[in-house]
Design a protein around this motif. Structure first.
Motif, PDB file in Angstrom:
ATOM      1  N   ALA A   1      45.362  42.442  55.819  1.00 15.83           N
ATOM      2  CA  ALA A   1      45.303  44.270  55.481  1.00 15.83           C
ATOM      3  C   ALA A   1      44.806  44.454  54.523  1.00 15.83           C
ATOM      4  O   ALA A   1      44.799  43.770  53.686  1.00 15.83           O
ATOM      5  CB  ALA A   1      47.112  44.575  56.049  1.00 15.83           C
TER       6      ALA A   1
ATOM      7  N   GLY B   1      48.116  39.474  56.769  1.00 18.38           N
ATOM      8  CA  GLY B   1      48.093  40.425  57.555  1.00 18.38           C
ATOM      9  C   GLY B   1      46.614  39.504  58.937  1.00 18.38           C
ATOM     10  O   GLY B   1      47.092  39.042  59.674  1.00 18.38           O
TER      11      GLY B   1
ATOM     12  N   GLU C   1      48.754  36.507  60.030  1.00 17.93           N
ATOM     13  CA  GLU C   1      49.850  36.964  60.998  1.00 17.93           C
ATOM     14  C   GLU C   1      48.742  37.529  62.234  1.00 17.93           C
ATOM     15  O   GLU C   1      48.916  37.106  63.803  1.00 17.93           O
ATOM     16  CB  GLU C   1      50.282  38.224  60.650  1.00 17.93           C
TER      17      GLU C   1
ATOM     18  N   ARG D   1      42.256  42.319  38.764  1.00 17.33           N
ATOM     19  CA  ARG D   1      40.936  41.909  39.290  1.00 17.33           C
ATOM     20  C   ARG D   1      39.947  43.060  38.297  1.00 17.33           C
ATOM     21  O   ARG D   1      39.096  42.236  38.102  1.00 17.33           O
ATOM     22  CB  ARG D   1      40.838  41.856  40.941  1.00 17.33           C
TER      23      ARG D   1
ATOM     24  N   LYS E   1      36.971  42.658  35.007  1.00 17.79           N
ATOM     25  CA  LYS E   1      35.411  42.418  34.757  1.00 17.79           C
ATOM     26  C   LYS E   1      35.327  43.233  33.406  1.00 17.79           C
ATOM     27  O   LYS E   1      35.351  44.934  33.027  1.00 17.79           O
ATOM     28  CB  LYS E   1      34.484  44.281  35.705  1.00 17.79           C
TER      29      LYS E   1
HETATM   30  N1  CAA Z   1      42.415  44.220  50.934  1.00 19.03           N
HETATM   31  C1  CAA Z   1      41.772  44.911  50.445  1.00 19.03           C
HETATM   32  N2  CAA Z   1      40.711  43.767  49.263  1.00 19.03           N
HETATM   33  C2  CAA Z   1      41.133  42.536  49.350  1.00 19.03           C
HETATM   34  C3  CAA Z   1      42.296  42.354  50.218  1.00 19.03           C
HETATM   35  C4  CAA Z   1      42.712  42.616  51.548  1.00 19.03           C
HETATM   36  N3  CAA Z   1      43.742  42.097  51.881  1.00 19.03           N
HETATM   37  N4  CAA Z   1      42.079  41.102  49.462  1.00 19.03           N
HETATM   38  C5  CAA Z   1      40.808  40.682  48.541  1.00 19.03           C
HETATM   39  N5  CAA Z   1      40.285  42.117  48.315  1.00 19.03           N
HETATM   40  C6  CAA Z   1      38.934  42.295  47.320  1.00 19.03           C
HETATM   41  C7  CAA Z   1      39.612  41.794  45.781  1.00 19.03           C
HETATM   42  O1  CAA Z   1      40.028  43.623  44.866  1.00 19.03           O
HETATM   43  C8  CAA Z   1      38.473  41.714  45.238  1.00 19.03           C
HETATM   44  O2  CAA Z   1      37.454  42.895  44.794  1.00 19.03           O
HETATM   45  P1  CAA Z   1      36.186  42.918  44.248  1.00 19.03           P
HETATM   46  O3  CAA Z   1      35.354  42.086  44.010  1.00 19.03           O
HETATM   47  O4  CAA Z   1      36.087  44.694  44.910  1.00 19.03           O
HETATM   48  O5  CAA Z   1      36.820  43.232  42.880  1.00 19.03           O
HETATM   49  C9  CAA Z   1      37.306  40.892  46.551  1.00 19.03           C
HETATM   50  O6  CAA Z   1      38.390  41.098  47.672  1.00 19.03           O
HETATM   51  C10 CAA Z   1      37.669  39.411  45.894  1.00 19.03           C
HETATM   52  O7  CAA Z   1      38.635  39.199  45.757  1.00 19.03           O
HETATM   53  P2  CAA Z   1      39.029  38.188  44.797  1.00 19.03           P
HETATM   54  O8  CAA Z   1      37.999  38.046  43.703  1.00 19.03           O
HETATM   55  O9  CAA Z   1      40.552  37.966  44.456  1.00 19.03           O
HETATM   56  O10 CAA Z   1      38.654  36.454  45.293  1.00 19.03           O
HETATM   57  P3  CAA Z   1      39.145  35.000  45.812  1.00 19.03           P
HETATM   58  O11 CAA Z   1      38.862  34.361  45.762  1.00 19.03           O
HETATM   59  O12 CAA Z   1      39.534  34.803  44.217  1.00 19.03           O
HETATM   60  O13 CAA Z   1      40.255  35.482  46.278  1.00 19.03           O
HETATM   61  C11 CAA Z   1      41.718  36.110  47.936  1.00 19.03           C
HETATM   62  C12 CAA Z   1      40.592  35.429  47.805  1.00 19.03           C
HETATM   63  C13 CAA Z   1      42.220  34.540  47.883  1.00 19.03           C
HETATM   64  C14 CAA Z   1      41.466  36.285  49.573  1.00 19.03           C
HETATM   65  C15 CAA Z   1      42.289  36.655  47.216  1.00 19.03           C
HETATM   66  O14 CAA Z   1      41.814  38.184  47.403  1.00 19.03           O
HETATM   67  C16 CAA Z   1      43.600  37.022  47.532  1.00 19.03           C
HETATM   68  O15 CAA Z   1      44.909  36.889  47.396  1.00 19.03           O
HETATM   69  N6  CAA Z   1      43.721  38.871  48.452  1.00 19.03           N
HETATM   70  C17 CAA Z   1      45.006  39.261  48.588  1.00 19.03           C
HETATM   71  C18 CAA Z   1      45.515  38.257  50.016  1.00 19.03           C
HETATM   72  C19 CAA Z   1      46.873  39.148  50.090  1.00 19.03           C
HETATM   73  O16 CAA Z   1      47.293  39.509  49.639  1.00 19.03           O
HETATM   74  N7  CAA Z   1      46.654  39.774  51.245  1.00 19.03           N
HETATM   75  C20 CAA Z   1      48.148  39.831  52.309  1.00 19.03           C
HETATM   76  C21 CAA Z   1      47.622  42.026  52.206  1.00 19.03           C
HETATM   77  S1  CAA Z   1      48.870  42.691  52.951  1.00 19.03           S
HETATM   78  C22 CAA Z   1      49.583  42.673  54.135  1.00 19.03           C
HETATM   79  O17 CAA Z   1      48.570  41.682  54.844  1.00 19.03           O
HETATM   80  C23 CAA Z   1      50.122  43.416  54.631  1.00 19.03           C
HETATM   81  C24 CAA Z   1      50.484  42.830  56.724  1.00 19.03           C
HETATM   82  O18 CAA Z   1      51.688  42.171  56.955  1.00 19.03           O
HETATM   83  C25 CAA Z   1      49.939  43.698  57.063  1.00 19.03           C
END
Ligand code: CAA
Length: 694
Positions: free
Chosen positions: A66, A105, A108, A277, A281
């Protein structure tokens, strides 16, 4: 630009429809992606030419879940649950083709598909708990139906992702493919003969349904030691998969999700995610480029030096460890080999990786070994004279353009830089012990450090998998400067009448893994004493304990007495404390747990406000990231500055005034910034401090 909308493309390949998501950077399932997916499903439903559908993402991400930035904003339809239901109800099989991450998500959505295939480097997981949430789009109901109760609980409650092979072993993916992406999935989809919805796979839950106590016994070890609400709510949601029909289980999951998403803990954890994050920067003039780092040198083969060398080696950067004496070098290199051996034995890396990493570290006597390095990290002991000597020599030997970094916890970077003719190349890199494990790296900007050199350290921090936060040069930088306030408060609490166990208990109840005195005993009281002596400071109780030969765990007694690692309060310590109170004319009285917590935490926040005022930290979130990653601040409390906003700055200002009045300690006077924001009814969040630190 895709054929459906800006982030979704639809094309046809041999009777298979390929729906491709491309919402950079990580295919977060924001409104545009959800709308695009819904439209694609609408378009494909009832198309007789389509025999199967492949849903794919990019090389980096099937989907990172999400869109976290949408939480707390008004919901927009279609929501993710509607999209997943639409996918699940498609009349032909839908196959999720997973490369990169499928998280939250994202997974999911894949579980709403009728089959899943993954490429070897894929990572699959439900990390919502790390954001103080639970999987809110059916994950707690579908995952147990695919991988069984035990595996699902472990993935959902820990939030840790698994790799493709493990996913195949537990049935989460149906095949691991290695051909072109997503073409191999298209070929695989053509062989599919059945379309089976995950929601119908109740067979995996039979044994859990027959044994009502099973889920609790499986969950208990996963829940120990966490004060946070989300892990418990995760278990309750999964319990719904066992106890309730599918639709009711979904509704139960939703109810629990809604409770969490509006709560302070999840807000704190989402803040922590973005603060971590943003903190990385560095605020630098635009266009600043880092210098390349192909080779490193570390001066000093002690605990810190060895750990730092391992960080470089782990990141694939060859490194020379430099010592003055063969025996010290041998000891350091042996310790490094031992640590790699332990990692290989534990299975966190393979024996071949351990060997490869160890092979990147070579030992050498004399600073000559730093000649080829693009970065030299000095990690000799904390003595200004010795450090200046090392830097004067490095100035002579290091190649032009080499970054010269000092690993120090509190020494003046400018004074060290002054020992060289190239202060622009000098900065501080404050690693935390053990350096190869701890995530925090304070990158300390000296008065003359060039932006390029800071950019190099920030870039290096990422390569070393650290949370590298740029801070200004002052005694203790950000983390230790605030910690000193907490230590002062802890000492004063003892003198006022609290016991070490009461002070420690207040902090562990707050969420820290250890209180200040248990921590001091572990680290060794002599270390703090040496630093205090060097700067003419005193801590009456700690000093008295040191005078009595009580250095902590290593001498069997400190603030507590020890049998092995087991600490017990010691009446002798109570006597020592009472004597110190008397000497200072302090009348002892009982101190309540809430007051203890406030007296420990608010002075840190006050110091944080001064740190922002002085431009030592660029953003409140930087301070939070430092405390979260270097000092074990409980993530569900967001960091000290986030927590301050939650408590409300007027309360903190008023209490600081009380503490100042009671103790006369000048440091407890509310910082001007804190008072100003409190008066204006504002918090730290959203204030612009960045420009001052640039
Ligand atoms: N939503 C919005 N922005 C996100 C995101 C998300 N789910 N995941 C990553 N981003 C953004 C980060 O904030 C970052 O933004 P900036 O470049 O502006 O700083 C950019 O994407 C890149 O992310 P990372 O620097 O973390 O990149 P990475 O390659 O090191 O890692 C990742 C990628 C493993 C996806 C990591 O970003 C991560 O763990 N993200 C969160 C994943 C997560 O928790 N997902 C669950 C969301 S909640 C959900 O899904 C609820 C539900 O059940 C409906």
């Amino acid at each position: 630009m895709g054929s459906i909308n800006a982030v979704v493309d639809l094309r046809h390949q041999n009777g298979v429809a390929v729906v491709a998501m491309d919402n950079a950077p990580v295919n977060a399932l924001g409104i545009a992606l959800r709308t695009g997916l819904m439209r694609a499903m609408d378009q494909l439903r009832g198309d007789p030419a389509v025999k199967a559908i492949v849903l794919c993402g990019t090389a980096r991400a099937f989907s990172g879940g999400a869109d976290i930035t949408e939480f707390g904003k008004p919901p927009q339809d279609p929501n993710l649950r509607q999209v997943i239901a639409a996918v699940e109800d498609m009349p032909v099989p839908v196959v999720a083709a997973i490369q990169g991450v499928a998280l939250g998500g994202g997974l999911e959505l894949a579980l709403g598909c009728h089959a899943r295939v993954a490429w070897g480097t894929a990572r699959l997981g439900l990390p919502e708990v790390k954001l103080g949430l639970l999987p809110g789009a059916g994950g707690t109901q579908r995952l147990p139906r695919v991988v069984g109760l035990e595996k699902a609980l472990s993935m959902i409650v820990t939030g840790n992702p698994i790799g493709a092979k493990e996913a195949a072993d537990c049935g989460l993916v149906d095949a691991v493919l290695d051909g072109a992406y997503p073409d191999a999935a298209v070929a695989w989809a053509q062989t599919l003969t059945e379309r089976r919805r995950v929601r119908d796979r109740d067979d995996a839950l039979t044994s859990a349904r027959e044994d009502p106590g099973l889920i609790n016994s499986m969950a208990a070890p996963l829940l120990k030691a966490s004060g946070a609400a989300a892990p418990r709510a995760c278990v309750e949601a999964v319990r719904g998969a066992v106890d309730l029909p599918f639709e009711e289980g979904l509704a139960n999951e939703r109810r629990l999700f809604e409770q969490l998403v509006t709560g302070d803990e999840s807000r704190a954890q989402r803040h922590a995610f973005f603060a971590e994050r943003e903190a990385q920067k560095a605020v630098l003039p635009s266009g600043t480029q880092p210098r390349p780092v192909a080779r490193a040198a570390v001066v000093g083969a002690g605990t810190m030096g060895g750990g730092i060398a391992m960080c470089f080696a782990n990141a694939g950067i060859p490194v020379t460890v430099i010592e003055t004496e063969q025996a010290a070098l041998d000891r350091g290199m042996a310790r490094i080999a031992e640590l790699y051996g332990i990692s290989a034995k534990r299975g966190s890396i393979t024996p071949a990786q351990a060997e490869e990493r160890r092979g990147r570290i070579q030992g050498q006597l004399g600073l000559d070994g730093a000649r080829d390095a693009d970065i030299v990290v000095e990690a000799v002991f904390e003595d200004m004279g010795v450090k200046k000597q090392v830097f004067a020599e490095l100035d002579r030997l290091a190649k032009p353009g080499a970054v010269l970094a000092t690993n120090t916890s509190y020494l003046d970077i400018d004074e060290i830089a002054g020992a060289t003719s190239r202060p622009g190349d000098v900065l501080g890199t404050h690693f935390f012990s053990p350096a190869n494990v701890m995530k925090l790296l304070e990158i300390v900007r000296g008065r003359q450090t060039s932006p390029e050199v800071i950019a190099t350290a920030a870039d290096l921090g990422k390569k070393l998998s650290k949370v590298g936060v740029v801070v200004g040069n002052c005694f203790g930088f950000v983390g230790n400067r605030m910690l000193a306030r907490r230590s002062d408060a802890a000492e004063r609490l003892l003198l006022d009448g609290a016991s070490p166990a009461e002070v420690d208990a207040a902090l562990t109840a707050f969420g820290f893994r250890m209180g200040p005195f248990a921590m001091a005993d572990l680290a060794g009281l002599d270390i703090g004493m040496r630093i205090r002596r060097a700067f003419g400071k005193r801590a009456p109780v700690s000093d008295a304990l040191c005078d009595a030969g009580r250095y902590g765990q290593k001498t069997g007694s400190g603030f507590y007495v020890y049998e092995g690692r087991n600490a017990t309060p010691d009446p002798e310590v109570d006597r020592i404390i009472a004597a110190e109170s008397e000497k200072l004319g302090i009348t002892r009285h009982p101190v309540g747990a809430d007051e203890i917590t406030e007296r420990l935490i608010y002075p840190m926040i006050n110091e944080g406000a001064r740190i922002l005022e002085e431009g030592i930290a660029a953003r409140p979130g930087d301070i939070d990231a430092i405390w979260l990653h270097g000092y074990n601040w409980p993530v569900w409390r967001g960091g000290p500055m986030f927590y301050a906003d939650l408590v409300g700055l007027p309360r903190i200002r008023d209490r600081l005034q009380d503490f100042h009045a009671a103790t006369g300690d000048k440091a407890l006077r509310p910082a001007p910034l804190l008072s100003k924001l409190a008066d204006a009814g504002q918090g730290f969040a959203g204030q612009d401090f960045g420009a001052r630190a640039a």
